[in-house]
Each structure stands twice: as C-alpha cells, then as structure tokens.
Design a protein around this motif. Structure first.
Motif, mmCIF file in Angstrom:
data_model
loop_
_atom_site.group_PDB
_atom_site.id
_atom_site.type_symbol
_atom_site.label_atom_id
_atom_site.label_comp_id
_atom_site.label_asym_id
_atom_site.label_seq_id
_atom_site.Cartn_x
_atom_site.Cartn_y
_atom_site.Cartn_z
ATOM 1 N N VAL A 59 0.797 -1.134 -0.180
ATOM 2 C CA VAL A 59 -0.195 -0.139 0.023
ATOM 3 C C VAL A 59 0.985 1.463 -0.224
ATOM 4 C CG1 VAL A 59 -1.915 1.750 1.179
ATOM 5 C CG2 VAL A 59 -1.591 -1.330 1.639
ATOM 6 N N HIS A 60 0.565 1.818 -0.370
ATOM 7 C CA HIS A 60 1.151 3.536 -1.263
ATOM 8 C C HIS A 60 0.684 4.888 -0.380
ATOM 9 C CE1 HIS A 60 2.301 0.518 -4.036
ATOM 10 N NE2 HIS A 60 3.898 1.298 -4.539
ATOM 11 N N VAL A 61 1.368 5.647 0.064
ATOM 12 C CA VAL A 61 1.151 6.521 0.906
ATOM 13 C C VAL A 61 1.822 7.568 0.337
ATOM 14 C CG1 VAL A 61 -0.731 4.806 2.443
ATOM 15 C CG2 VAL A 61 1.911 6.267 2.790
ATOM 16 N N ALA A 62 0.876 9.084 1.332
ATOM 17 C CA ALA A 62 1.623 10.227 0.352
ATOM 18 C C ALA A 62 2.950 10.622 1.363
ATOM 19 C CB ALA A 62 0.600 11.316 -0.109
ATOM 20 N N ARG A 63 2.545 9.886 2.740
ATOM 21 C CA ARG A 63 3.085 10.709 3.700
ATOM 22 C C ARG A 63 3.843 9.912 4.829
ATOM 23 N NH1 ARG A 63 -0.524 13.936 3.259
ATOM 24 N NH2 ARG A 63 0.591 15.474 2.163
ATOM 25 N N ALA A 64 4.724 9.810 5.676
ATOM 26 C CA ALA A 64 5.020 8.663 6.816
ATOM 27 C C ALA A 64 3.907 8.986 7.927
ATOM 28 C CB ALA A 64 6.435 9.303 7.709
ATOM 29 N N SER A 65 2.787 10.479 8.608
ATOM 30 C CA SER A 65 1.993 9.799 9.398
ATOM 31 C C SER A 65 0.801 9.178 8.541
ATOM 32 C CB SER A 65 1.589 11.460 9.149
ATOM 33 O OG SER A 65 0.817 11.842 7.993
ATOM 34 N N VAL A 119 1.750 0.090 16.216
ATOM 35 C CA VAL A 119 3.179 0.545 15.080
ATOM 36 C C VAL A 119 4.730 0.482 15.629
ATOM 37 C CG1 VAL A 119 4.579 1.861 12.944
ATOM 38 C CG2 VAL A 119 2.054 1.426 12.865
ATOM 39 N N PRO A 120 5.841 -0.296 16.159
ATOM 40 C CA PRO A 120 6.983 0.298 17.018
ATOM 41 C C PRO A 120 7.904 0.681 15.761
ATOM 42 C CG PRO A 120 7.133 -2.577 15.169
ATOM 43 C CD PRO A 120 5.767 -1.268 14.854
ATOM 44 N N ASP A 121 8.506 1.563 17.123
ATOM 45 C CA ASP A 121 9.548 2.253 16.925
ATOM 46 C C ASP A 121 10.216 2.511 15.897
ATOM 47 O OD1 ASP A 121 8.115 3.615 19.185
ATOM 48 O OD2 ASP A 121 10.420 2.442 20.412
ATOM 49 N N ASP A 122 10.927 0.820 15.648
ATOM 50 C CA ASP A 122 11.525 0.492 14.229
ATOM 51 C C ASP A 122 11.126 1.623 13.039
ATOM 52 O OD1 ASP A 122 13.604 -0.305 16.046
ATOM 53 O OD2 ASP A 122 13.268 -2.863 15.389
ATOM 54 N N ALA A 123 9.779 1.446 13.460
ATOM 55 C CA ALA A 123 9.427 1.433 11.746
ATOM 56 C C ALA A 123 9.130 3.246 11.869
ATOM 57 C CB ALA A 123 7.788 0.633 12.025
ATOM 58 N N HIS A 124 8.794 3.576 12.898
ATOM 59 C CA HIS A 124 8.676 5.045 12.407
ATOM 60 C C HIS A 124 10.157 5.792 12.750
ATOM 61 C CE1 HIS A 124 4.940 5.449 14.024
ATOM 62 N NE2 HIS A 124 5.084 5.078 15.129
ATOM 63 N N TRP A 169 11.629 7.764 4.168
ATOM 64 C CA TRP A 169 10.829 8.191 3.294
ATOM 65 C C TRP A 169 10.880 9.193 2.875
ATOM 66 C CZ3 TRP A 169 5.887 5.156 5.634
ATOM 67 C CH2 TRP A 169 6.059 3.842 6.063
ATOM 68 N N PRO A 170 10.230 10.153 1.892
ATOM 69 C CA PRO A 170 9.945 8.837 0.918
ATOM 70 C C PRO A 170 10.927 7.918 0.045
ATOM 71 C CG PRO A 170 9.544 11.263 -0.243
ATOM 72 C CD PRO A 170 10.029 11.480 1.229
ATOM 73 N N GLY A 171 11.138 7.392 -0.519
ATOM 74 C CA GLY A 171 12.270 6.368 -0.617
ATOM 75 C C GLY A 171 11.797 4.974 -1.105
ATOM 76 N N PRO A 172 12.861 4.574 -1.670
ATOM 77 C CA PRO A 172 12.581 2.934 -2.270
ATOM 78 C C PRO A 172 12.118 1.645 -0.705
ATOM 79 C CG PRO A 172 14.501 3.105 -2.776
ATOM 80 C CD PRO A 172 14.328 4.434 -2.136
ATOM 81 N N LEU A 173 12.107 1.552 0.520
ATOM 82 C CA LEU A 173 12.007 0.819 1.540
ATOM 83 C C LEU A 173 10.345 0.379 1.610
ATOM 84 C CD1 LEU A 173 13.599 -0.289 4.070
ATOM 85 C CD2 LEU A 173 11.803 1.959 5.301
ATOM 86 N N THR A 174 10.104 -0.697 2.044
ATOM 87 C CA THR A 174 8.724 -1.487 2.290
ATOM 88 C C THR A 174 8.592 -1.505 3.817
ATOM 89 O OG1 THR A 174 7.457 -1.663 0.019
ATOM 90 C CG2 THR A 174 7.145 -2.890 1.614
ATOM 91 N N LEU A 175 7.789 -0.990 4.342
ATOM 92 C CA LEU A 175 7.262 -2.005 6.082
ATOM 93 C C LEU A 175 6.329 -2.526 6.545
ATOM 94 C CD1 LEU A 175 8.400 1.724 8.335
ATOM 95 C CD2 LEU A 175 9.865 0.031 7.687
ATOM 96 N N VAL A 176 6.967 -3.544 6.685
ATOM 97 C CA VAL A 176 5.451 -4.276 7.220
ATOM 98 C C VAL A 176 4.919 -4.880 8.562
ATOM 99 C CG1 VAL A 176 5.088 -7.057 7.013
ATOM 100 C CG2 VAL A 176 6.254 -6.673 5.104
ATOM 101 N N VAL A 177 4.157 -4.218 8.243
ATOM 102 C CA VAL A 177 3.536 -3.866 10.013
ATOM 103 C C VAL A 177 2.166 -4.181 9.711
ATOM 104 C CG1 VAL A 177 4.973 -1.634 9.872
ATOM 105 C CG2 VAL A 177 2.692 -1.382 9.268
ATOM 106 N N ARG A 178 1.524 -4.275 11.150
ATOM 107 C CA ARG A 178 0.120 -4.855 11.555
ATOM 108 C C ARG A 178 -0.846 -4.351 11.046
ATOM 109 N NH1 ARG A 178 -1.427 -8.236 15.699
ATOM 110 N NH2 ARG A 178 -2.145 -7.242 16.137
ATOM 111 N N ARG A 179 -1.478 -4.681 10.003
ATOM 112 C CA ARG A 179 -3.363 -4.192 9.789
ATOM 113 C C ARG A 179 -3.771 -3.479 10.551
ATOM 114 N NH1 ARG A 179 -7.307 -6.528 6.683
ATOM 115 N NH2 ARG A 179 -6.706 -8.729 6.930
ATOM 116 N N ARG A 236 4.371 2.523 1.691
ATOM 117 C CA ARG A 236 5.419 2.286 1.042
ATOM 118 C C ARG A 236 5.167 3.991 0.983
ATOM 119 N NH1 ARG A 236 9.447 2.818 -3.369
ATOM 120 N NH2 ARG A 236 7.919 2.642 -4.803
ATOM 121 N N VAL A 237 5.558 5.198 1.542
ATOM 122 C CA VAL A 237 5.926 6.570 0.631
ATOM 123 C C VAL A 237 6.653 6.269 -0.385
ATOM 124 C CG1 VAL A 237 6.205 8.843 0.742
ATOM 125 C CG2 VAL A 237 5.213 7.746 2.857
#
Ligand code: TXA
Ligand code: MG
Length: 319
Positions: free
Chosen positions: A55-61, A70-75, A82-92, A111-112
C-alpha cells in the motif's frame, strides 16, 4: 500533468485501476479500501489472491492510520527513508486496509514512493493505493510507461507517464513485526542503512520459506535464458554457445573488459551498481526483443545496496 493526476484520482475513486510511476518501478494502483477494486487489480495482474500487495501513501504520518501497534523501529525507518525505496511490513488495521490487499494476512506492506507524480497522485487521492509492479504476473517489472502499456494493454485506461524509473529495481522490504527486523527483499535501501537507522543488526530472510510470496519463483525472468558468469569467463562461454548456434547477449559493467566474440550482442555497459539497477529490467526486455537465446550477465561489484539488489534479481532470473 495536473489534468492527468485529476483523471487518475477520479479513476481510483471510481474503483478503476491506474498505472503510475515510482522511483523503483511502475505500479498498478487501486483504492486500498475498496475490495472490488483490489479484486479487479488481482484479476488484471493475473496474481494469486494470497500474494499480498504493497500500500502506497503520501506521507509517513499515514503509517499510523493504516497500521496498528507500529513499533519504534518502523517510525525511525519511515522518518529516515521515506519518501524512498523502502517498504515496511507492519500490523494491518482491518478498518483501513481490506483483507484482499494482503491475501488475508494480519500484516501489510506500506511505503511512500519518491517520485513527484506518485506523490501528487497519493496526496490528491488522500487514502492508501494498493499497487504491485505494473506487469502481468511472472513478467519483468516495468521501468517505463511504455513497458507497462505493453504488458497491460487495454486493461488499464489511465497511465501516468513519469519517464524512466530512477532506481529501477523494487523496494527493500523490512518486516518490523517480529522481535528482530527482517529484510524480506533487498532493494534500493541498503542493509547497512537499515541497521544504522535502527541501531542494531537485522536478519536477512530473502530465501527459504516464503516470507514475501512472489519473491521466490522466477518472477524476474525474460524468455531468454539468463546465466551469471565471471568477466574472465565471458569470451569462452559466449564462443561455445554461439558455436552451438545460440543467439548470445552480454550484460556487464563497463569496467569488465570483455573480449567477447563478434557474434555476441552487447546490451549496454552500466557504469556502476546504481546504473546497473537502473537499466537492468529494460535490458532484460531488450534481450527478448532481440530474440536472444542466452543472456550472459557479469554482476556489478559490491554486496549491499544496488549491487545486492541486482545480484538478487539476476539470480532469480537465472533460476
Ligand atoms: O518498489 C516496489 O516495491 C514496487 C513499487 C510499485 O512500489 N512494488 C512492488 O510490488 O514490487 P510487488 O507486488 O511486485 O511486490 C511486492 C512484494 C511481494 O513479494 C509481496 O509478497 C511482498 O511485497 N509483500 C507485500 N505485503 C507483504 C506482507 N504483508 N508480508 C510479507 N510480504 C509482503
Ligand atoms: Mg512485482
């Protein structure tokens, strides 16, 4: 361009599909909150229903809007990459991302993307856009709008053309739902960067069990047979294949100093690992356009970042 983005947003709102550029590869997007749109996405892509899409979004928030716990590592990774070539797998969050997007999984990749046209689209749309690479299932990912059109034909009416993708290979995927973050796919963001941001080691989980379904099978393969060779062995291998009547091509870094026989088609000579990643998928497509039987590939030097991503995709193509 504004008109194009407006048309794309209207299409997404109407449950239709949109091809859009990102810095990695082109995506085939659908409204991530619309189950029917996502079902159509899987149908057009020809993708099994249990393969999750990003899922692509416009911003990290928006991470906190689509995901839970969402764990601290993800933030930290979101802020740094972000924006950049990184996808984070988190709890939906099931209320914000329909189960169809993740093949029923409890986790979601988010990812953004770092591309002005993608960000304009995502910003104007507001919600999450579920998007796999804009190729049919099992084909090489598109890095130009023309590649995406060639694959998807009339099945998608709105195609945003943002030129050739800067990175050229898919995003790095990091699963942050476990006790130790795991890299499920290597891509534009290096392992060193991920570990520097989270301040500890992560594990590499890119083979073996199906951690990220779709990364295992030969999803990156052209019709031509791909073979990884050392620079020193290219000439002999090419001569023997050509001697057996095969049409042979070579893709190698510019400094590989080959002495290949004349019959061999040389597919460009990337300057460095980044440039190699940038041209890789276009060259794989070119191998098929030129009806090569065998493509000999000399990998770029390096074992992290773009060099690792190129080696990963080429080895899968060679599988
Ligand atoms: O760079 C990219 O990531 C591109 C652009 C368009 O953003 N997208 C892309 O999507 O490569 P796709 O669908 O071709 O590959 C997505 C990969 C698949 O291997 C999938 O299994 C994995 O991401 N993935 C997605 N959600 C996941 C999840 N919740 N858990 C594990 N793997 C997941
Ligand atoms: Mg793909």
């Amino acid at each position: 361009m504004v008109d194009d983005v407006e048309r794309a947003v209207a299409a997404l709102r109407a449950g239709e599909l949109v091809v859009f550029p990102t810095e990695t590869v082109y995506g085939l997007g659908a409204d991530a909150a619309n189950a029917r749109a996502v079902q159509r996405l899987f149908a057009v892509k020809g993708r099994p229903a249990d393969h999750p899409v990003i899922v692509h979004v416009a911003r990290a928030s928006q991470l906190g809007e689509l995901a839970r716990d969402v764990p601290d590592d993800a933030h930290a990774l979101a802020v740094a990459c972000w924006p950049g070539p990184l996808t984070l797998v988190v709890r939906r969050d099931p209320a914000r991302v329909v189960a169809e997007v993740t093949g029923g999984r409890e986790t979601v990749g988010i990812r953004v993307p770092d591309h002005p046209l993608a960000l304009a689209l995502l910003d104007a749309f507001g919600g999450g856009v579920a998007a796999p690479s804009a190729n049919r299932f099992g084909r090489v990912s598109p890095t130009t709008a023309a590649h995406a059109r060639a694959d998807l034909g009339d099945d998608v009416r709105v195609v945003l053309d943002g030129g050739a993708c800067r990175v050229g290979v898919e995003s790095t995927i990091v699963d942050v739902t476990g006790t130790v973050p795991a890299i499920l796919r290597v891509g534009g963001v290096s392992r060193a960067t991920v570990e520097q941001v989270i301040g500890r080691a992560c594990v590499l989980h890119t083979s073996g069990e199906v951690a990220a379904p779709g990364t295992l099978a030969s999803h990156y393969a052209p019709r031509a047979h791909v073979e990884v060779v050392e620079a020193a062995g290219v000439a002999e291998r090419a001569r023997s294949l050509a001697g057996a009547g095969r049409r042979v091509g070579v893709l190698a870094p510019v400094d590989a100093e080959l002495s290949e026989p004349e019959a061999v088609v040389v597919l460009g000579a990337p300057r460095d690992a980044e440039d190699f990643a940038h041209v890789l998928y276009a060259r794989l497509r070119e191998a098929d356009e030129r009806e090569l039987d065998v493509l000999l590939v000399v990998l770029p030097a390096g074992d992290d970042g773009p060099a690792a991503a190129v080696a990963d995709r080429v080895r899968r193509a060679a599988h």
